[in-house]
Design an enzyme around this catalytic site. Structure first.
Site, PDB file in Angstrom:
ATOM      1  N   TYR A  80      14.418  -2.099  -1.762  1.00  0.00           N
ATOM      2  CA  TYR A  80      13.568  -2.248  -2.946  1.00  0.00           C
ATOM      3  C   TYR A  80      12.297  -1.408  -2.931  1.00  0.00           C
ATOM      4  CZ  TYR A  80      10.465  -4.449  -6.371  1.00  0.00           C
ATOM      5  OH  TYR A  80       9.604  -4.675  -7.414  1.00  0.00           O
ATOM      6  N   ASN A 118      -1.518   1.607   5.680  1.00  0.00           N
ATOM      7  CA  ASN A 118      -0.390   0.863   5.117  1.00  0.00           C
ATOM      8  C   ASN A 118       0.202   0.036   6.240  1.00  0.00           C
ATOM      9  OD1 ASN A 118       1.831  -0.075   3.696  1.00  0.00           O
ATOM     10  ND2 ASN A 118       3.029   1.774   4.062  1.00  0.00           N
ATOM     11  N   GLY A 119       0.243  -1.273   6.067  1.00  0.00           N
ATOM     12  CA  GLY A 119       0.772  -2.158   7.095  1.00  0.00           C
ATOM     13  C   GLY A 119      -0.072  -3.408   7.225  1.00  0.00           C
ATOM     14  N   CYS A 170       0.803  -1.213   0.000  1.00  0.00           N
ATOM     15  CA  CYS A 170       0.000   0.000   0.000  1.00  0.00           C
ATOM     16  C   CYS A 170       0.838   1.266   0.000  1.00  0.00           C
ATOM     17  CB  CYS A 170      -0.905   0.045   1.240  1.00  0.00           C
ATOM     18  SG  CYS A 170      -2.103  -1.279   1.312  1.00  0.00           S
ATOM     19  N   GLY A 215       1.409   0.084  -4.899  1.00  0.00           N
ATOM     20  CA  GLY A 215       0.134  -0.611  -5.005  1.00  0.00           C
ATOM     21  C   GLY A 215      -0.468  -0.400  -6.364  1.00  0.00           C
TER      22      GLY A 215
END
Length: 485
Positions: free
Chosen positions: A257, A117-118, A16, A42
Site C-alpha cells: 500500500y 522517516n521512521g 513521512c 505525508g
C-alpha cells in the site's frame, strides 16, 4: 488544510517522506518537486531547509506541498545548492509547527538539519536520560533525540558523533542530514524504511521512493543499503558501514500500500508486485462472480491481477471523486456516512443484479469496508464478496506507520467469520502470509529469518521495543504521541 484522503482513517499510513539534493542550482525547487511526488506519504505538513555555503534557511508549514512551496517568494528565500525536505502525516500526537521537519539546530560544529522517516522505539527512554543530563527539547518529536545525542557525544569528528548517536537508537530510520561539511543519507541496520539514491547531471539526490527521482528527471542509481551511511561532500561520495551486518527486514507493506505503484522497490515494480498479489489471492480464494471491482484507488492493481487470474471481468464499479477536502468533514454519524458517498459512489447500472468481488489492499478498523459493502448492496448487487490483498492486520506498527491501537484493529478482535459478519459481506478472504511472500518471489515466509518486516500481520517485531515494554500493556500506545515520521 486539505488532505486527499479525508475519510480514510481506516488505512495504515506511512508517516513521512524525505528528499534531499546536493550540489544543484535551485536545490530547493527540486526538493519541492520531489516532495510533491511523495505527498501520499505525508499530507499534514511539509518543510524544506537549504544551505547556501554560509547559512541555513528553512521554511516549514502545515498543509500540502502545493500551496506552501509553489510560491516564488518562498523558494527564493531558500537559497543554496544543497537542500532537504520532509512531508509529514500524523493523526496522533502533536501536529504543531514545532514538530514539522526538517528539524534544525546549531551545534558546536555548526548547523545540523535532519529529515527522518521512521520511528525510534527507545526515544522516550533516551529523552528522559538526555533531560536529566541537561538537554532542553523544543519538540515532541523522536527525531530531536538524534540531534541531542549528536550534540552530547564525546567523539571528536561530526561523523563519529553521528555514528555514536545512531548506535544508541533502536527501531527504524531513514535519514537525510545536512551540515556545513555536506549531506549524509542513511538507513537503519535492518533497512525497515526505504531510501534510494539518484543522479541528476552532477547532483546527488536521495528520496524515499524512485517516483520522486522520476519527477525531477534524475536517474536511479541504487538503494541506500541497510546500515549504510552515504556521505556527499561536493563531488566526493563515500560509503560507510559502521554497524555489524544483519539480515535486512524492509517493510513488506511498502509493496501492499505505502509506495506509489509507479515506484521501484528493491529492483521490483511495485505495480507488478501488487498485480501478482491479486493473482495469488485469486488462486487462494476463488469465488463465483460476475465482476471484479477495485476499491479505488489502492485496490486497483491487485484487482487487475485477481481479474486476470480468475478470468472474471474487471470493471470500475466504484467511482471516486478526487476533489474532496477536509472542509467537508462535519460531526455526526449521519453526515460522516454521507461523506463516504461524497468520495466513493457506486456505478449503479453496472452493479445492479451482479455478483461482485470487491478487492482492497487491507482492512484496519473495518468501518470503510462496512460502508463500501453497504453501498454495493444499496446499488442492487446480488452478492458482495470481499478479497483483501494483505493478511489480517492484527498488530500495531512501531516503525513509523500511523496505526490505531491494537484494540481498534478489527482483525485483533474478530476472526475472519466475525469480520465477515461485521462488514455484512457474503464472503471475506485475505491473502495468506505465505501467499504474500510468493507474490514477492519467495517460496514462503521463513519462520526463523523472514525477508521482510511483517510485524503488523504476524506480531514478529524485528527489534526490541523499549518504550512499549516500559509503558506496559495499558499505556503502550502513548508512545505514538512522541512519534513523527
Amino acid at each position: 488544510m486539505l488532505t486527499t484522503h479525508p475519510f480514510d482513517d481506516d488505512k495504515l499510513r506511512e508517516e513521512c517522506g524525505i528528499f534531499g539534493v546536493s550540489a544543484s542550482e535551485g536545490a530547493a525547487a527540486l526538493v519541492a518537486l520531489g516532495l510533491h511526488a511523495l505527498q501520499h506519504r505525508g499530507q499534514e505538513a511539509a518543510g524544506i531547509t537549504s544551505w547556501d555555503g554560509h547559512q541555513f534557511h528553512s521554511h516549514r508549514a502545515m498543509g500540502h506541498v502545493a500551496g506552501n512551496f509553489d510560491r516564488d517568494d518562498v523558494i527564493r528565500s531558500l537559497t543554496g545548492t544543497t537542500a532537504c525536505g520532509h512531508v509529514r502525516y500524523a493523526t496522533t500526537g502533536d501536529t504543531a509547527i514545532r514538530n514539522v521537519q526538517p528539524l534544525y539546530a546549531e551545534l558546536a560544529s555548526g548547523g545540523f538539519a535532519v529529515a527522518h522517516n521512521g520511528n525510534i522505539s527507545n526515544a522516550m527512554r533516551l529523552r528522559k536520560d538526555l533531560v536529566r543530563r541537561g538537554s532542553i527539547f523544543q519538540s515532541t518529536s523522536d527525531t530531536e533525540v538524534i540531534i541531542h545525542l549528536v550534540a552530547t557525544s564525546h567523539y571528536r569528528t561530526l561523523m563519529d558523533r553521528f555514528i555514536d548517536a545512531l548506535k544508541q537508537v533502536e527501531g527504524a530510520y531513514s535519514l537525510i542530514v545536512m551540515t556545513p561539511e555536506g549531506m549524509i543519507a542513511c538507513r537503519d541496520p535492518l533497512g525497515i524504511r526505504p531510501l534510494v539514491m539518484g543522479k541528476l547531471d552532477d547532483s546527488i539526490i536521495f528520496a524515499s521512493e524512485t517516483v520522486a527521482l522520476d519527477v525531477v528527471g534524475a536517474d536511479y542509481v541504487r538503494d541506500v543499503e541497510p546500515g549504510e551511511l552515504v556521505v556527499v561532500k561536493g563531488s566526493e561520495i563515500s560509503s560507510h558501514k559502521p554497524f555489524a551486518p544483519q539480515a535486512a527486514r524492509p517493510c513488506i507493506f511498502e509493496y501492499v500500500y505505502f509506495s506509489r505503484p509507479d515506484s521501484i522497490s528493491d529492483n521490483r515494480s511495485v505495480y507488478s508486485v501488487r498485480k501478482a498479489i491479486g493473482a495469488q489471492l485469486a488462486i487462494e480464494s476463488p469465488v463465483e462472480a460476475d465482476l471484479i471491482v477495485p476499491v479505488p484507488d489502492s485496490g486497483v492493481p491487485a484487482a487487475i491481477g485477481y481479474a486476470q487470474q480468475s478470468g472474471i471481468p474487471f470493471e470500475l464499479g466504484i467511482i471516486r471523486s478526487h476533489y474532496v477536502g477536509r472542509t467537508f468533514i462535519q460531526p455526526g454519524d449521519k453526515v460522516r456516512h454521507l461523506g463516504v458517498k461524497l468520495k466513493h459512489n457506486a456505478n449503479r447500472e453496472l452493479i445492479k443484479g451482479k455478483r461482485v468481488v470487491l478487492v482492497d489492499d487491507s482492512i484496519v478498523r473495518g468501518t470503510t469496508s462496512l460502508k463500501i459493502v453497504q453501498m454495493m448492496h444499496e446499488a442492487g448487487a446480488a452478492e458482495v464478496h470481499m478479497r483483501i490483498a494483505s493478511p489480517p492486520t492484527r498488530h500495531s506498527c512501531f516503525y513509523g506507520v500511523d496505526t490505531p491501537e491494537r484494540a481498534k484493529l478489527l482483525a485483533a478482535k474478530l476472526d475472519v467469520g466475525g469480520m465477515t459478519d461485521f462488514i455484512h459481506a457474503d464472503s471475506l478472504a485475505f491473502i495468506s502470509i505465505d501467499g504474500l511472500y510468493k507474490a514477492l518471489g519467495e517460496a514462503h515466509r521463513a519462520d526463523i529469518h523472514p525477508k521482510y518486516c511483517d510485524a503488523c500481520f504476524t506480531g514478529d517485531y524485528p527489534t526490541t521495543l523499549t518504550d512499549q515494554d516500559e509503558l506496559g500493556p495499558v499505556d503502550q500506545f502513548a508512545l505514538l504521541e512522541e512519534r513523527v515520521g
